[in-house]
Design an enzyme around this catalytic site. Structure first.
Site, mmCIF file in Angstrom:
data_model
loop_
_atom_site.group_PDB
_atom_site.id
_atom_site.type_symbol
_atom_site.label_atom_id
_atom_site.label_comp_id
_atom_site.label_asym_id
_atom_site.label_seq_id
_atom_site.Cartn_x
_atom_site.Cartn_y
_atom_site.Cartn_z
ATOM 1 N N VAL A 1 -38.181 -20.738 -4.261
ATOM 2 C CA VAL A 1 -38.520 -19.658 -5.178
ATOM 3 C C VAL A 1 -39.789 -20.128 -5.872
ATOM 4 C CG1 VAL A 1 -37.798 -18.225 -7.123
ATOM 5 C CG2 VAL A 1 -36.081 -19.099 -5.518
ATOM 6 N N GLU A 2 -40.898 -19.490 -5.577
ATOM 7 C CA GLU A 2 -42.195 -19.952 -6.098
ATOM 8 C C GLU A 2 -42.661 -19.049 -7.232
ATOM 9 O OE1 GLU A 2 -44.914 -21.946 -3.521
ATOM 10 O OE2 GLU A 2 -43.968 -21.029 -1.780
ATOM 11 N N GLY A 3 -43.020 -19.675 -8.351
ATOM 12 C CA GLY A 3 -43.436 -18.929 -9.520
ATOM 13 C C GLY A 3 -42.288 -18.764 -10.500
ATOM 14 N N ASN B 1 -39.947 -13.868 -12.302
ATOM 15 C CA ASN B 1 -39.910 -13.606 -10.869
ATOM 16 C C ASN B 1 -38.579 -12.949 -10.520
ATOM 17 O OD1 ASN B 1 -39.609 -13.897 -8.018
ATOM 18 N ND2 ASN B 1 -40.987 -15.648 -8.019
ATOM 19 N N GLU C 1 -49.913 -24.609 0.833
ATOM 20 C CA GLU C 1 -49.545 -23.355 0.160
ATOM 21 C C GLU C 1 -49.801 -22.152 1.046
ATOM 22 O OE1 GLU C 1 -47.699 -21.279 -2.658
ATOM 23 O OE2 GLU C 1 -48.091 -23.421 -2.868
#
Length: 498
Positions: A90-92, A99, A195
């Site tokens: 889960v990015e951010g 998010n 990324e």
């Protein structure tokens, strides 16, 4: 501008006659004709279906090519562990906005672990000869951080002055310092390829620096390591409008698995969709959630052909390949504890097994390492036997930790690029694609609408991007169905509608 005409009874009769006579073969599906067909049951397709259902459009049909929902969020079993072949983080997290995927993960109590990259300069290995001195690694890392900051300022300036985009590599050249040594290339790979799954020479500067995911949602990332799988979030969205049995299995007849779509015919009055098994379905509209990689192949044929502006826009966007290789050992030989989770290998060949992660927190006692490769290395590795990949991995680890480490007992190499239903892992915004052209990627063609993480204006490449894109595309269609606003406007570089 792209528009559709409202259907009439005369048009519908013509469509039915055409369906019977068009020579597509197969039998018309016996189920009640849906209002909307959704192609693909990944996060964006499932999200689009929920948005339509919430708005009262419940007469939908989802056609999924594989035997499961989730798309590029896909768990498997490796060495007795449940691991993720695709999306894993889960990015951010931790920013001014929340998010939506993080909200779901917490609601579902998924096991997640914050990834801590702060100590990389203490865990960076030479091609041969063990660790770099921390002072040397820190000096190089700090230099590249300065280059990164300079590039970000260049990006902001270009946007403010409405100048053309440049590549990340071009911005680096403006500093007169392009990463060249193995150590510089390793940190550069960590900053960019790790990324975006593609190198700085092809990646858009304006659309990646600063990156909206981290600017809006926060800079923290959390690794999902739950036996239920990351795909639980997709099931969570699906189960809010698709019926399930007591065991939680989706039994809703509006979801059909193992139905690869091979042809979409579209008219002023509706659409006809054909699957690989010869089945034929018709509806008023279709939403296509296939990946941009699939859309760049001939898996799905559109009749008539999509307009040239649409094809050109789609072909310019990149489908990147990001490969997470899991390796199992009989015993641990790498450092563990705080500040040791991630380590870097600085080979003379850029991107050669560069980023490593041990699984001590996520899977205690498992003796599993994760190494990430991307782009050309991913494609190369997909085309060789796993035994060759295992031999390469062992050679790299012996360069780092010595010749006496134990032999790996098992290896897992995902092959997303080779899979005809995905053709990669996620999209990357390349140099040369403007906002105008990106809007063309999102734009509907008549009654054919498009969704997927590649259609998310700010979050392409991410799970939250796929989720939000499904909502956006469905709302675009709802404007047409419910408000009769069936014309999609996108502004050309000269400011005219097209």
């Amino acid at each position: 501008m792209v528009g559709v005409n409202n259907s009439s009874s005369a048009n519908m009769v013509a469509l039915i006659l055409l369906l019977l006579c068009c020579g597509m073969g197969g039998a018309v599906a016996a189920a009640k004709n849906p209002k909307v067909i959704i192609v693909g049951a990944g996060m964006s397709g499932i999200s689009a279906g929920k948005t339509l259902s919430d708005a009262g459009i419940k007469n939908i049909l989802i056609l999924e090519a594989t035997n499961r929902i989730g798309g590029r969020i896909n768990k498997t079993t490796f060495a007795g562990l449940s691991v993720e072949l695709g999306a894993n983080w889960v990015e951010g997290v931790g920013g001014k906005e929340t998010n939506p995927i993080w909200t779901m993960a917490n609601k579902l109590k998924l096991k997640t672990y914050r990834s801590d990259y702060d100590n990389l300069t203490s865990n960076t290995y030479k091609h041969v000869g063990g660790l770099f001195e921390q002072s040397v690694a820190e000096t190089t890392y700090d230099l590249l951080e300065e280059v990164y900051s300079f590039s970000e300022n260049v990006s902001k300036s270009l946007i403010a002055q409405k100048h053309d985009d440049i590549s990340v590599l071009t911005a680096q050249r403006l500093t007169n310092h392009v990463p060249a040594t193995p150590l510089e290339m390793a940190f550069d790979y960590y900053n960019h390829d790790y990324e975006f799954a593609e190198p700085p020479r092809v990646t858009s500067l304006q659309n990646t620096q600063p990156l909206p995911t981290f600017e809006n949602f926060g800079e923290d990332v959390y690794f999902v390591a739950d036996s239920r799988g990351y795909e639980t979030v997709v099931h969570y969205v699906a189960e809010q409008y698709l019926t399930t049995d007591k065991a939680g299995k989706i039994t809703d007849p509006r979801l059909l698995l193992n139905k690869p779509v091979v042809e979409i015919r579209y008219f002023q009055s509706g659409v006809i969709v054909k699957t690989e098994d010869g089945s034929v379905y018709r509806a008023d509209y279709v939403i296509v959630s296939a990946s941009i990689g699939v859309l760049q192949t001939n898996l799905i044929r559109f009749k008539p052909d999509l307009p040239k502006w649409k094809i050109l826009a789609m072909y310019q966007f990149d489908m990147a390949v990001y490969t997470k290789i899991f390796v199992k050992f009989p015993s641990k030989f790498w450092p563990s504890g705080n500040g040791s989770e991630f380590f870097i290998y600085a080979n003379e060949k850029r991107g050669y097994y560069t980023i490593w992660q041990h699984m001590e927190r996520e899977y205690p006692g498992s003796n599993v390492l994760l190494v990430t490769v991307t782009d050309d290395e991913s494609r190369r590795i997909e085309q060789q036997p796993d035994s060759d990949t295992k031999a390469e991995v062992m050679a790299v680890l012996r360069d780092m930790f010595g010749k006496c480490i134990p032999e790996a007992t098992d290896i897992l190499v995902p092959r997303w690029w080779s899979d005809r239903f995905y053709k990669g892992t996620f999209s990357n915004w390349p140099i040369g694609v403007s906002r105008y052209e990106f809007n063309q990627i999102r734009a509907p063609v008549g009654r054919v609408y498009f969704t997927g993480e590649h259609t998310s204006e700010h979050y392409n490449g991410y799970v939250h991007g796929a989720y939000l894109a499904g909502i956006d595309s469905a709302n675009m269609l709802l404007d047409c169905i419910q408000k009769h606003k069936c014309t999609y406007h996108h502004t050309s570089p000269k400011g005219r509608g097209d």
